[in-house]
Design a protein around this motif. Structure first.
Motif, PDB file in Angstrom:
ATOM      1  N   ARG A 201       1.191  -0.861  -0.189  1.00  0.00           N
ATOM      2  CA  ARG A 201      -0.159  -0.188   0.209  1.00  0.00           C
ATOM      3  C   ARG A 201       0.478   1.176   0.357  1.00  0.00           C
ATOM      4  O   ARG A 201       0.803   2.267  -0.339  1.00  0.00           O
ATOM      5  CB  ARG A 201      -0.686   0.389   0.963  1.00  0.00           C
ATOM      6  N   TYR A 202       2.294   1.141   0.534  1.00  0.00           N
ATOM      7  CA  TYR A 202       2.535   2.175   1.185  1.00  0.00           C
ATOM      8  C   TYR A 202       3.612   2.204  -0.604  1.00  0.00           C
ATOM      9  O   TYR A 202       3.892   3.352  -1.255  1.00  0.00           O
ATOM     10  CB  TYR A 202       3.902   2.231   1.891  1.00  0.00           C
ATOM     11  N   GLY A 203       3.553   1.138  -0.616  1.00  0.00           N
ATOM     12  CA  GLY A 203       4.207   1.415  -2.410  1.00  0.00           C
ATOM     13  C   GLY A 203       3.560   1.970  -3.107  1.00  0.00           C
ATOM     14  O   GLY A 203       4.324   2.822  -4.363  1.00  0.00           O
ATOM     15  N   GLN A 204       2.267   1.381  -3.844  1.00  0.00           N
ATOM     16  CA  GLN A 204       1.380   1.949  -4.290  1.00  0.00           C
ATOM     17  C   GLN A 204       1.465   3.754  -4.408  1.00  0.00           C
ATOM     18  O   GLN A 204       1.018   4.822  -5.220  1.00  0.00           O
ATOM     19  CB  GLN A 204       0.117   1.873  -4.033  1.00  0.00           C
ATOM     20  N   GLU A 205       1.528   3.622  -2.862  1.00  0.00           N
ATOM     21  CA  GLU A 205       1.080   5.790  -2.542  1.00  0.00           C
ATOM     22  C   GLU A 205       2.405   6.333  -3.166  1.00  0.00           C
ATOM     23  O   GLU A 205       2.349   7.078  -3.752  1.00  0.00           O
ATOM     24  CB  GLU A 205       0.922   5.708  -1.171  1.00  0.00           C
ATOM     25  N   CYS A 206       3.835   5.939  -3.331  1.00  0.00           N
ATOM     26  CA  CYS A 206       5.174   6.002  -3.911  1.00  0.00           C
ATOM     27  C   CYS A 206       4.431   6.353  -5.325  1.00  0.00           C
ATOM     28  O   CYS A 206       4.950   6.601  -5.858  1.00  0.00           O
ATOM     29  CB  CYS A 206       5.976   5.750  -3.583  1.00  0.00           C
ATOM     30  N   ILE A 207       4.264   4.783  -6.175  1.00  0.00           N
ATOM     31  CA  ILE A 207       4.325   5.095  -7.472  1.00  0.00           C
ATOM     32  C   ILE A 207       3.716   5.403  -8.106  1.00  0.00           C
ATOM     33  O   ILE A 207       3.780   6.437  -9.644  1.00  0.00           O
ATOM     34  CB  ILE A 207       4.747   3.266  -7.620  1.00  0.00           C
ATOM     35  N   ASN A 208       2.222   5.364  -7.440  1.00  0.00           N
ATOM     36  CA  ASN A 208       1.251   6.747  -8.675  1.00  0.00           C
ATOM     37  C   ASN A 208       1.186   7.884  -8.179  1.00  0.00           C
ATOM     38  O   ASN A 208       0.693   8.444  -9.485  1.00  0.00           O
ATOM     39  CB  ASN A 208      -0.283   6.139  -8.170  1.00  0.00           C
ATOM     40  N   LYS A 209       2.121   8.951  -7.588  1.00  0.00           N
ATOM     41  CA  LYS A 209       2.299   9.807  -7.038  1.00  0.00           C
ATOM     42  C   LYS A 209       3.491  10.625  -8.640  1.00  0.00           C
ATOM     43  O   LYS A 209       4.239   9.666  -8.915  1.00  0.00           O
ATOM     44  CB  LYS A 209       2.750  10.578  -6.451  1.00  0.00           C
ATOM     45  N   GLU A 210       2.486  11.686  -8.628  1.00  0.00           N
ATOM     46  CA  GLU A 210       3.223  12.524  -9.441  1.00  0.00           C
ATOM     47  C   GLU A 210       4.379  13.740  -9.678  1.00  0.00           C
ATOM     48  O   GLU A 210       4.865  13.511  -8.633  1.00  0.00           O
ATOM     49  CB  GLU A 210       2.444  13.227 -11.015  1.00  0.00           C
ATOM     50  N   GLY A 211       5.724  13.245 -10.632  1.00  0.00           N
ATOM     51  CA  GLY A 211       6.683  14.183 -10.093  1.00  0.00           C
ATOM     52  C   GLY A 211       7.827  13.695  -9.435  1.00  0.00           C
ATOM     53  O   GLY A 211       7.860  11.998  -9.384  1.00  0.00           O
ATOM     54  N   PRO A 212       8.831  14.322  -9.082  1.00  0.00           N
ATOM     55  CA  PRO A 212      10.196  13.512  -8.620  1.00  0.00           C
ATOM     56  C   PRO A 212       9.652  13.209  -7.029  1.00  0.00           C
ATOM     57  O   PRO A 212       9.036  13.125  -6.544  1.00  0.00           O
ATOM     58  CB  PRO A 212      11.129  14.701  -7.935  1.00  0.00           C
ATOM     59  N   GLN A 213       9.872  11.666  -7.252  1.00  0.00           N
ATOM     60  CA  GLN A 213       9.850  10.508  -6.131  1.00  0.00           C
ATOM     61  C   GLN A 213      10.781  10.497  -4.953  1.00  0.00           C
ATOM     62  O   GLN A 213      12.054   9.876  -6.024  1.00  0.00           O
ATOM     63  CB  GLN A 213       8.922   9.471  -5.814  1.00  0.00           C
ATOM     64  N   PRO A 214      10.907  10.522  -4.358  1.00  0.00           N
ATOM     65  CA  PRO A 214      12.721   9.905  -2.938  1.00  0.00           C
ATOM     66  C   PRO A 214      12.474   8.663  -3.011  1.00  0.00           C
ATOM     67  O   PRO A 214      13.770   8.418  -2.835  1.00  0.00           O
ATOM     68  CB  PRO A 214      11.491  10.616  -1.880  1.00  0.00           C
ATOM     69  N   TYR A 215      11.925   7.943  -3.207  1.00  0.00           N
ATOM     70  CA  TYR A 215      12.056   6.288  -3.557  1.00  0.00           C
ATOM     71  C   TYR A 215      12.801   6.570  -4.503  1.00  0.00           C
ATOM     72  O   TYR A 215      13.336   5.058  -4.947  1.00  0.00           O
ATOM     73  CB  TYR A 215      11.243   5.464  -4.121  1.00  0.00           C
ATOM     74  N   ASP A 216      12.574   7.454  -5.384  1.00  0.00           N
ATOM     75  CA  ASP A 216      13.824   6.885  -7.570  1.00  0.00           C
ATOM     76  C   ASP A 216      14.860   8.064  -7.260  1.00  0.00           C
ATOM     77  O   ASP A 216      14.300   9.191  -7.645  1.00  0.00           O
ATOM     78  CB  ASP A 216      12.916   7.564  -8.345  1.00  0.00           C
ATOM     79  N   PRO A 217      15.835   8.002  -6.530  1.00  0.00           N
ATOM     80  CA  PRO A 217      16.925   8.484  -5.976  1.00  0.00           C
ATOM     81  C   PRO A 217      17.690   9.317  -7.921  1.00  0.00           C
ATOM     82  O   PRO A 217      17.704  10.506  -8.016  1.00  0.00           O
ATOM     83  CB  PRO A 217      18.121   8.652  -5.487  1.00  0.00           C
ATOM     84  N   GLU A 218      17.558   8.273  -8.829  1.00  0.00           N
ATOM     85  CA  GLU A 218      17.629   9.146 -10.213  1.00  0.00           C
ATOM     86  C   GLU A 218      17.281   9.899 -10.606  1.00  0.00           C
ATOM     87  O   GLU A 218      17.501  10.425 -11.746  1.00  0.00           O
ATOM     88  CB  GLU A 218      18.545   7.569 -11.051  1.00  0.00           C
ATOM     89  N   GLY A 219      15.856   9.448 -10.575  1.00  0.00           N
ATOM     90  CA  GLY A 219      15.075  10.359 -11.099  1.00  0.00           C
ATOM     91  C   GLY A 219      15.081  11.429 -10.369  1.00  0.00           C
ATOM     92  O   GLY A 219      14.162  12.814 -10.644  1.00  0.00           O
ATOM     93  N   TYR A 220      14.492  11.648  -8.742  1.00  0.00           N
ATOM     94  CA  TYR A 220      14.763  12.573  -7.762  1.00  0.00           C
ATOM     95  C   TYR A 220      15.780  13.630  -8.817  1.00  0.00           C
ATOM     96  O   TYR A 220      15.198  15.150  -9.048  1.00  0.00           O
ATOM     97  CB  TYR A 220      14.155  12.491  -7.197  1.00  0.00           C
ATOM     98  N   LEU A 221      17.364  13.193  -8.581  1.00  0.00           N
ATOM     99  CA  LEU A 221      18.034  14.110  -9.018  1.00  0.00           C
ATOM    100  C   LEU A 221      18.885  14.665 -10.560  1.00  0.00           C
ATOM    101  O   LEU A 221      18.798  15.610 -10.913  1.00  0.00           O
ATOM    102  CB  LEU A 221      19.417  13.061  -8.759  1.00  0.00           C
ATOM    103  N   LYS A 222      17.436  13.674 -11.379  1.00  0.00           N
ATOM    104  CA  LYS A 222      17.445  14.199 -12.660  1.00  0.00           C
ATOM    105  C   LYS A 222      16.540  15.341 -12.972  1.00  0.00           C
ATOM    106  O   LYS A 222      16.584  16.329 -13.390  1.00  0.00           O
ATOM    107  CB  LYS A 222      17.116  12.871 -13.726  1.00  0.00           C
ATOM    108  N   TYR A 223      15.334  15.256 -12.407  1.00  0.00           N
ATOM    109  CA  TYR A 223      14.282  16.601 -12.202  1.00  0.00           C
ATOM    110  C   TYR A 223      14.858  17.217 -11.586  1.00  0.00           C
ATOM    111  O   TYR A 223      14.664  18.581 -12.260  1.00  0.00           O
ATOM    112  CB  TYR A 223      13.562  16.024 -11.728  1.00  0.00           C
ATOM    113  N   LEU A 224      15.358  17.573 -10.644  1.00  0.00           N
ATOM    114  CA  LEU A 224      16.458  18.690  -9.670  1.00  0.00           C
ATOM    115  C   LEU A 224      17.551  19.605 -11.039  1.00  0.00           C
ATOM    116  O   LEU A 224      17.196  21.165 -10.582  1.00  0.00           O
ATOM    117  CB  LEU A 224      16.958  17.783  -8.146  1.00  0.00           C
ATOM    118  N   LYS A 225      17.930  18.619 -11.367  1.00  0.00           N
ATOM    119  CA  LYS A 225      19.027  18.801 -12.094  1.00  0.00           C
ATOM    120  C   LYS A 225      18.739  19.202 -13.626  1.00  0.00           C
ATOM    121  O   LYS A 225      18.997  20.774 -14.141  1.00  0.00           O
ATOM    122  CB  LYS A 225      20.009  18.073 -12.693  1.00  0.00           C
TER     123      LYS A 225
END
Length: 273
Positions: A95-119
């Motif tokens: 359930r926690y994973g569903q909340e994370c995966i379904n949210k839009e935008g950069p996600q803390p559980y995906d460091p590579e995607g988060y940092l890519k978005y930040l840059k």
């Protein structure tokens, strides 16, 4: 492929299939990788006697298994899909994973995607900020919420110090500029208070562009104090605990906060040209 490149592909697969098996997840990650242009020149291979051929190297499939184990530890995945299939090789997004995966935008559980978005939002983001925010993200993944919060506080403080310096450099009044330069070594709280007062004056005199003045207190002052307070509370032996939801919220807030800081830095830098 690196671990950091494969992890977003695993998350993409799980977004489309919340219940799966290890082998199916491995094969689906390979399918996504091929669609994205990876392994085009790799030689095909298969396990002994099997018809199915693979292009993803065995070492990358092992990395995916490592990612699966990490996602289980992080609470994104759980073993088993129901009471009849309660363990490996079956997997299910929690359930926690569903909340994370379904949210839009950069996600803390995906460091590579988060940092890519930040840059992408801040191409010239400071290297020290990147060091601290990367550490914060990896601490978050490992469930080290106190460490994650302290490192995030360090990243936000560095961003604020860059803003303070850029504002001081933009001051044209010689005496005022000397006065502010004498305060460069003040504690961070004093600097925040000083800059807050200066921004109030700038807004009142309409000396800030509208896009920077709008919601400035919410975007900058409030978030800066929020992160700083959390960092200070947990950075000292107060006994305060930070739960995952608060650490998650802090990391989600950081990018718009940092973007507004850099927009202000760019504005003040333009005044000195």
């Amino acid at each position: 492929m690196d671990y950091e490149e494969l992890r977003p592909l695993v998350l993409e697969s799980l977004k489309n299939s919340a219940e799966t098996q290890i082998i199916n997840l491995l094969n689906d990650v390979e399918r996504i990788a091929l669609q994205k242009g990876y392994y085009q020149n790799a030689s095909s291979w298969s396990y002994g006697g099997q018809v199915t051929e693979h292009k993803m190297p065995k070492e990358d499939r092992e990395k995916v298994r490592e990612i699966i184990n990490d996602l289980v530890v992080e609470g994104i995945l759980g073993w088993g899909i129901n009471e009849h299939n309660p363990g490996p090789p079956f997997l299910k997004v929690t359930r926690y994973g569903q909340e994370c995966i379904n949210k839009e935008g950069p996600q803390p559980y995906d460091p590579e995607g988060y940092l890519k978005y930040l840059k992408s939002e801040i191409p010239n983001v400071d290297d020290i900020i990147l060091v601290y925010i990367t550490e914060s993200l990896h601490a978050y993944l490992r469930g080290l919420m106190l460490s994650s919060t302290v490192m995030l506080g360090g990243a936000s403080e560095k961003a604020f110090l860059l803003l303070f310096e850029s504002y001081v450099n933009s001051i044209t009044d010689g005496e005022k500029k000397r006065d502010f330069k004498s305060k460069l070594n003040l504690p961070i709280k004093r600097k925040i208070d000083l800059l807050r007062k200066e921004f109030e004056i700038l807004k009142k005199n309409k000396q800030l562009p509208k896009n920077l003045a709008d919601d400035l207190e919410i975007q900058l002052d409030g978030i800066c104090n929020f992160i700083r307070t959390c960092r200070n509370d947990v950075g000292h032996p107060t006994g305060r605990k930070i739960d995952r939801s608060l650490a998650y919220a802090n990391l989600r807030l950081f990018i718009p906060y940092c973007k507004r800081v850099y927009d202000l830095i760019e504005h003040f830098n333009s005044l000195t040209k």
